[in-house]
Design a protein around this motif. Structure first.
Motif, PDB file in Angstrom:
ATOM      1  N   ALA A   1      -4.438  13.691   1.855  1.00 34.45           N
ATOM      2  CA  ALA A   1      -3.594  12.493   1.878  1.00 34.45           C
ATOM      3  C   ALA A   1      -3.750  11.752   3.196  1.00 34.45           C
ATOM      4  N   LEU A   2      -3.819  12.495   4.293  1.00 37.24           N
ATOM      5  CA  LEU A   2      -3.996  11.881   5.608  1.00 37.24           C
ATOM      6  C   LEU A   2      -5.343  11.169   5.693  1.00 37.24           C
ATOM      7  N   ASN A   3      -6.393  11.803   5.168  1.00 36.54           N
ATOM      8  CA  ASN A   3      -7.719  11.173   5.170  1.00 36.54           C
ATOM      9  C   ASN A   3      -7.722   9.872   4.377  1.00 36.54           C
ATOM     10  N   TYR A   4      -7.067   9.875   3.215  1.00 38.50           N
ATOM     11  CA  TYR A   4      -6.978   8.654   2.412  1.00 38.50           C
ATOM     12  C   TYR A   4      -6.241   7.556   3.173  1.00 38.50           C
ATOM     13  N   ALA A   5      -5.131   7.918   3.811  1.00 38.94           N
ATOM     14  CA  ALA A   5      -4.351   6.927   4.571  1.00 38.94           C
ATOM     15  C   ALA A   5      -5.183   6.343   5.705  1.00 38.94           C
TER      16      ALA A   5
ATOM     17  N   LYS B   1       0.035  14.078  -4.798  1.00 38.19           N
ATOM     18  CA  LYS B   1      -1.083  14.578  -5.596  1.00 38.19           C
ATOM     19  C   LYS B   1      -1.996  15.545  -4.850  1.00 38.19           C
ATOM     20  N   TYR B   2      -2.142  15.335  -3.538  1.00 41.40           N
ATOM     21  CA  TYR B   2      -3.177  16.055  -2.797  1.00 41.40           C
ATOM     22  C   TYR B   2      -2.594  16.930  -1.693  1.00 41.40           C
ATOM     23  N   GLN B   3      -3.475  17.756  -1.138  1.00 39.49           N
ATOM     24  CA  GLN B   3      -3.122  18.489   0.074  1.00 39.49           C
ATOM     25  C   GLN B   3      -2.819  17.487   1.187  1.00 39.49           C
ATOM     26  N   GLU B   4      -1.995  17.881   2.151  1.00 31.91           N
ATOM     27  CA  GLU B   4      -1.605  16.990   3.237  1.00 31.91           C
ATOM     28  C   GLU B   4      -2.816  16.452   3.997  1.00 31.91           C
ATOM     29  N   SER B   5      -3.843  17.287   4.184  1.00 33.24           N
ATOM     30  CA  SER B   5      -5.036  16.852   4.907  1.00 33.24           C
ATOM     31  C   SER B   5      -5.774  15.762   4.143  1.00 33.24           C
TER      32      SER B   5
ATOM     33  N   THR C   1       0.822  -1.223   0.000  1.00 29.50           N
ATOM     34  CA  THR C   1       0.000   0.000   0.000  1.00 29.50           C
ATOM     35  C   THR C   1       0.850   1.264   0.000  1.00 29.50           C
ATOM     36  N   HIS C   2       2.134   1.133   0.267  1.00 29.05           N
ATOM     37  CA  HIS C   2       2.986   2.306   0.473  1.00 29.05           C
ATOM     38  C   HIS C   2       3.042   3.224  -0.742  1.00 29.05           C
ATOM     39  N   GLY C   3       3.085   2.640  -1.922  1.00 26.88           N
ATOM     40  CA  GLY C   3       3.140   3.444  -3.138  1.00 26.88           C
ATOM     41  C   GLY C   3       1.905   4.310  -3.299  1.00 26.88           C
ATOM     42  N   PHE C   4       0.749   3.760  -2.925  1.00 24.41           N
ATOM     43  CA  PHE C   4      -0.497   4.525  -3.014  1.00 24.41           C
ATOM     44  C   PHE C   4      -0.460   5.715  -2.059  1.00 24.41           C
ATOM     45  N   VAL C   5      -0.036   5.480  -0.816  1.00 25.81           N
ATOM     46  CA  VAL C   5       0.029   6.558   0.180  1.00 25.81           C
ATOM     47  C   VAL C   5       1.009   7.642  -0.268  1.00 25.81           C
ATOM     48  N   GLU C   6       2.148   7.218  -0.803  1.00 22.08           N
ATOM     49  CA  GLU C   6       3.146   8.181  -1.261  1.00 22.08           C
ATOM     50  C   GLU C   6       2.635   8.998  -2.446  1.00 22.08           C
TER      51      GLU C   6
END
Length: 361
Positions: free
Chosen positions: A46-50, A40-44, A30-35
């Motif tokens: 990206a955090l929500n997706y993670a 691609k997105y704002q930090e907030s 899953t690491h590649g997706f999170v990275e």
């Protein structure tokens, strides 16, 4: 100042750090997706997706017999690879059943919005796997999608008489108890400045909490805020806002400071930046003191301003611009109820003066 202020830089760093921490709990695949999300997105976002992908893998650990005795980070890719549409449907029902207990310990079913958010993360995750040829079939494509029913909701807002009652309550430091009144008095000017600012600009509570003293420009009558998407914006402030801000800045803020170098505009009794949660609590407290039956929130003050502005101008584009909506359709959706009210009023307007003619007969 603005998006480059110490507050927003530290907030972005914290969200990035939190996202990295979640990534370390997740399986390697899953690491590649999170990275990619961080790029691609704002930090907030990206955090929500993670967080949502972690929730998805928590579901797999709990419900999939192959994963029950495994740590989340040890769940093999084959489990994800072999999921079908029925499994995705099971996940949606799992989300819908609810997982957050309330103050009484009861778990309420999740709202459709929560299900949609988690499914958006899972769909994006599978799109990532398809894009990089980890998978050939996306099980979310054939999964059930609830048909959206258009439900016209009343806009949750304050009426003019309620706005006046609220302002009077804040100005007079009216409190339900003696203890609450004593606690509120040292921050009375701050509280009045915040409520006045929210009711006269419609800014979000996060935008309010993020304000620095340097974001207030009395020469140009503007404030600089950082919008939801991370963009910097400048809003004009009226005389009422300027007066309450000056009063707070000159006569109360210094007494709340421990460090004269503190950049935050609104200071707590702990001598640091007033948090989003503290502003929410303060607004709710004054709502109760005013006698409002429903909980008062900063977002309700935002909608109150948006409604009042639209009623005065009938300019949906102006409302969208001031509220920071990137798409005017968002504004239209929220304020459709006002359009209906205008249509009802229009049906009662005697545009040709026929009633006058009848009176003259």
């Amino acid at each position: 100042m603005g998006e480059n202020s110490e507050y927003y830089n530290s907030l972005r760093q914290k969200r990035r750090k939190d996202t990295e921490s979640i990534k370390n709990i997740l399986p390697q695949h899953t690491h590649g997706f999170v990275e990619e999300c961080l790029l691609k997105y704002q930090e907030s976002t990206a955090l929500n997706y993670a967080q949502d992908i972690l929730f998805f893998y928590g579901f797999l650990k709990e419900k999939n017999p192959l994963c029950k005795n495994l740590e989340i980070k040890d769940i093999p890719f084959e489990v994800v690879e072999n999921l079908g549409p029925q499994d995705i449907n099971e996940f949606q029902n799992y989300v819908a059943s609810g997982h957050k207990p309330d103050k009484k310990g009861n778990v309420k079913p999740a709202k459709e919005r929560a299900i949609a958010r988690k499914m958006a993360a899972v769909r994006n995750y599978y799109k990532y796997l398809i894009k990089y040829d980890y998978l050939k079939i996306d099980p979310t494509v054939k999964a059930a999608v609830k048909k959206k029913e258009k439900v016209k909701k009343d806009i949750r807002r304050l009426y003019p008489d309620q706005v006046q009652l609220l302002m009077d309550s804040v100005a007079a430091v009216n409190s339900a108890s003696y203890h609450s009144k004593v606690m509120s008095e040292p921050t009375a000017k701050r509280d009045l400045a915040i409520v006045t600012l929210l009711l006269n600009t419609g800014i979000r509570v996060s935008e309010c909490a993020g304000l620095d003293l340097s974001d207030i420009n009395f020469d140009e009558n503007t404030i600089t805020i950082v919008r939801k998407g991370g963009d910097e914006d400048h809003l004009y402030i009226n005389e009422i806002i300027r007066n309450t801000l000056r009063d707070y800045i000159n006569h109360e803020r210094p007494s709340l400071l421990n460090d004269s170098e503190e950049p935050a505009l609104f200071i707590s009794l702990q001598h640091k930046r007033l948090s989003i949660r503290s502003i929410q609590y303060m607004i709710s407290k004054y709502g109760k003191n005013t006698g409002l039956t429903q909980k008062l929130t900063p977002h309700k003050l935002r909608r109150t301003y948006g409604t009042a502005l639209y009623n005065r101008t009938s300019d949906i584009y102006m409302v969208a611009d001031v509220l920071g909506h990137k798409d005017v359709n968002t504004t239209v959706k929220h304020y459709a109820a006002i359009e209906e009210e205008h249509k009802r009023q229009a049906s009662q307007v005697d545009v040709y003066g026929t009633d006058d003619n009848q009176d003259n007969d």
